[in-house]
Write an enzyme that holds these catalytic residues in place. Structure first.
Site, PDB file in Angstrom:
ATOM      1  N   GLU A 333       6.210   6.252  -5.107  1.00 43.32           N
ATOM      2  CA  GLU A 333       6.280   6.461  -3.647  1.00 43.32           C
ATOM      3  C   GLU A 333       6.975   7.773  -3.279  1.00 43.32           C
ATOM      4  O   GLU A 333       7.759   7.798  -2.337  1.00 43.32           O
ATOM      5  CB  GLU A 333       7.038   5.293  -2.987  1.00 43.32           C
ATOM      6  CG  GLU A 333       6.387   3.953  -3.241  1.00 43.32           C
ATOM      7  CD  GLU A 333       7.232   2.781  -2.735  1.00 43.32           C
ATOM      8  OE1 GLU A 333       6.646   1.838  -2.215  1.00 43.32           O
ATOM      9  OE2 GLU A 333       8.469   2.809  -2.878  1.00 43.32           O
TER      10      GLU A 333
HETATM   11  C1  TNX Z   1       7.825  -0.968  -3.416  1.00 44.54           C
HETATM   12  S1  TNX Z   1       6.348  -0.657  -5.819  1.00 44.54           S
HETATM   13  C2  TNX Z   1       8.740  -0.263  -4.163  1.00 44.54           C
HETATM   14  C3  TNX Z   1      10.169  -0.511  -3.959  1.00 44.54           C
HETATM   15  C4  TNX Z   1      10.419  -1.579  -2.953  1.00 44.54           C
HETATM   16  C5  TNX Z   1       9.400  -2.667  -3.093  1.00 44.54           C
HETATM   17  C6  TNX Z   1       9.610  -3.834  -2.191  1.00 44.54           C
HETATM   18  C7  TNX Z   1       7.511   0.343  -6.118  1.00 44.54           C
HETATM   19  C8  TNX Z   1       7.458   0.967  -7.417  1.00 44.54           C
HETATM   20  N1  TNX Z   1       8.445   0.581  -5.191  1.00 44.54           N
HETATM   21  O1  TNX Z   1      10.819   0.688  -3.603  1.00 44.54           O
HETATM   22  O2  TNX Z   1      11.691  -2.072  -3.132  1.00 44.54           O
HETATM   23  O3  TNX Z   1       8.128  -2.131  -2.842  1.00 44.54           O
HETATM   24  O4  TNX Z   1       8.715  -4.851  -2.459  1.00 44.54           O
END
Ligand code: TNX
Length: 521
Positions: A333
């Site tokens: 992300e």
């Molecule tokens: C996505 S999926 C994230 C996290 C969050 C989570 C909550 C991923 C690698 N990163 O930063 O905590 O969703 O469900």
């Protein structure tokens, strides 16, 4: 009059005891437990209802050289509830024994084992201490659930009879705990380690840094922990591990045959570091600390040499206190990092990890950067096509499977689950279990799968009770997907075996979700 099965079982056992007066071995005791009920399901299990082994005050634990640690651990498991001395000895010398043996059995590999329970003794054989440890987890489930009580229970202790031959489908069965969004003390992490170890989880991924908090002491950048560690989601109390505390957690995990993989998420999810050290921002100004749960807004300064000095210092210190072969470099992300900058960053950072003797794991976005084939991208999307991940698999990278819509333990079970999130959908017990790691992502088959991991993100999770409620009963399902042969996959059979685990959780004090999908009785 109908007698309950428990009453019948007890009656049969006591009759049998009377029927063989003076017998040198304990009487056959029919148990409600069976080698065929073990979770995760073994490769093969054959019950011998008359072959139960009764633990008594004269039972010993005999251990080959190299099996002493597992023997001591087993003794520690069995002593509180039985009150028996269960001495660890090098040879059983004719005494009734649980024997832990090391050998060379090409069938069971490095983590498998063979377990034989007969009236005259229990024999557990493996090629390694890891294999013995996993065999002990099966053995525990053959005893009454009261074996997990902390104080002496006056009753009989019969290990269900039969034979198990067992080894894992995949090398990595993991649990992840996000200690950044909310901080969990070392004793809480250790409790979770013990809870997951019983399902043959062999990896603990600790998410040590994110926007809302930095949780590991870095001596060359001391304020990361002392300042960046103060915050947590919603203004809750923060915290951090000193390096000594972290090493103690790593050693505790190792005593449960679990390898710790520490994660520093970058180049995004870095607000805690960038609010602590102004020089980590391109404009040289510290950003304000944040305790909300937005994602994707922070980015390290890709063009600044200081960024790479910072990364090298963190990687060097973390590598030095992490005996396991992998460091997790995050990479998810990174919406605030332009794609070209992301590649620049990965190409500078990945060699730094190698320089300090570690291999890389990272969220699946790192697949875009063509990481070395030893790197393990961790897949967190919903399955289907992902050309970058498929290309990495084709180059030889193994992929760790954590599909959010099946494996994320922070997803709500149902709309009315108080804790958790729902961006990946609702994940009931069946959703967590009913998928196949080897057919999830196009181009990533059985041989490209490193294993499975169940991540627990903690934006809404504050206590050990919260952790347990979200992990149980979903985590055993993920662990079974990682361990058990594909041919054993069957929801109806699984839910029946899972139901029989509940008394263990109750005895262990685990607060679990009583899913209506399982007939808990
Ligand atoms: C996505 S999926 C994230 C996290 C969050 C989570 C909550 C991923 C690698 N990163 O930063 O905590 O969703 O469900």
């Amino acid at each position: 009059m109908r007698l309950s099965r428990a009453v019948l079982t007890a009656a049969v056992a006591s009759l049998a005891a009377v029927a063989v007066p003076g017998s040198a071995v304990a009487a056959p005791a029919v148990t409600e437990r069976s080698v065929t009920d073990v979770v995760p399901a073994p490769v093969s299990a054959k019950a011998d209802p008359k072959g139960g082994f009764r633990l008594t005050s004269s039972t010993v634990i005999s251990a080959d050289r190299g099996a002493g640690q597992v023997a001591d651990y087993l003794r520690g498991l069995l002593r509180p509830a039985t009150g028996y001395p269960l001495p660890v000895v090098p040879h059983a010398a004719g005494l009734p024994a649980i024997s832990l043996k090391l050998g060379h059995d090409t069938r069971v590999g490095t983590e498998g084992y063979e377990l034989k329970v007969a009236r005259d003794g229990v024999t557990l054989k493996a090629n390694t201490a890891d294999g013995l440890f996993e065999g002990v987890q099966s053995l525990r489930q053959l005893l009454p659930s009261a074996i997990d009580a902390k104080h002496v229970q006056h009753r009989t202790w019969t290990v269900a009879g039969g034979t198990i031959l067992d080894y894992p489908r995949f090398a990595e069965r993991g649990a992840m705990l996000d200690v950044a969004r909310h901080f969990f003390r070392p004793d809480q992490v250790k409790l979770y380690i013990d809870q997951v170890a019983q399902y043959k989880v062999n990896t603990l991924h600790l998410h040590l840094a994110d926007d809302q908090g930095w949780r590991i002491e870095i001596k060359s950048w001391p304020k990361l922990a002392t300042v960046g560690g103060k915050t947590a989601v919603d203004g809750d109390p923060g915290g951090y591990y000193t390096q000594a505390q972290y090493q103690d957690i790593v050693a505790y995990a190792a005593s449960r045959h679990i390898t710790v993989i520490p994660e520093i998420d970058m180049p995004g999810h870095t607000n805690a570091a960038q609010s602590t050290y102004a020089e980590l921002n391109c404009d040289g100004k510290a950003v304000p600390p944040r305790t909300d749960t937005e994602v994707g807004y922070s980015s390290l300064c890709i063009s600044s040499p200081i960024t790479y000095r910072f990364v090298e210092d963190v990687v060097r210190e973390l590598a030095a206190i992490t005996p396991g072969p992998y460091l997790h470099i995050g990479g998810d992300e990174a919406h605030a990092t332009p794609p070209a900058d992301y590649l620049t960053f990965e190409r500078k950072v990945q060699p730094i990890v190698a320089e300090y003797g570690k291999k890389i794991t990272g969220w699946h976005e790192i697949a875009k950067s063509s990481p070395p084939v030893s790197a393990i991208p961790q897949y967190w999307d919903f399955g289907g096509d992902n050309p970058d991940v498929a290309a990495a698999a084709a180059r030889g990278n193994k992929i760790l499977m954590s599909p959010a819509n099946h494996a994320y333990l922070d997803m709500k079970y149902t709309e009315s689950t108080k804790l958790g999130q729902d961006w990946a959908g609702l994940v009931e017990v069946r959703d967590a279990y009913d998928w196949d790691p080897a057919t999830l992502v196009t181009g990533v088959g059985e041989n490209q799968v490193a294993g499975v991991e169940a991540p627990l993100w903690t934006e809404t999770i504050r206590t050990s009770d919260d952790i347990e409620y979200m992990a149980f009963p979903r985590l055993p399902g993920i662990a079974e997907l990682g361990w058990s042969p594909k041919a054993s996959h069957n929801w109806d059979a699984y839910r029946t075996r899972l139901a029989k685990q509940a008394p263990r959780w109750t005895t262990q004090g685990i607060s679990f979700y009583r899913s209506p999908q399982v007939d808990w009785k």
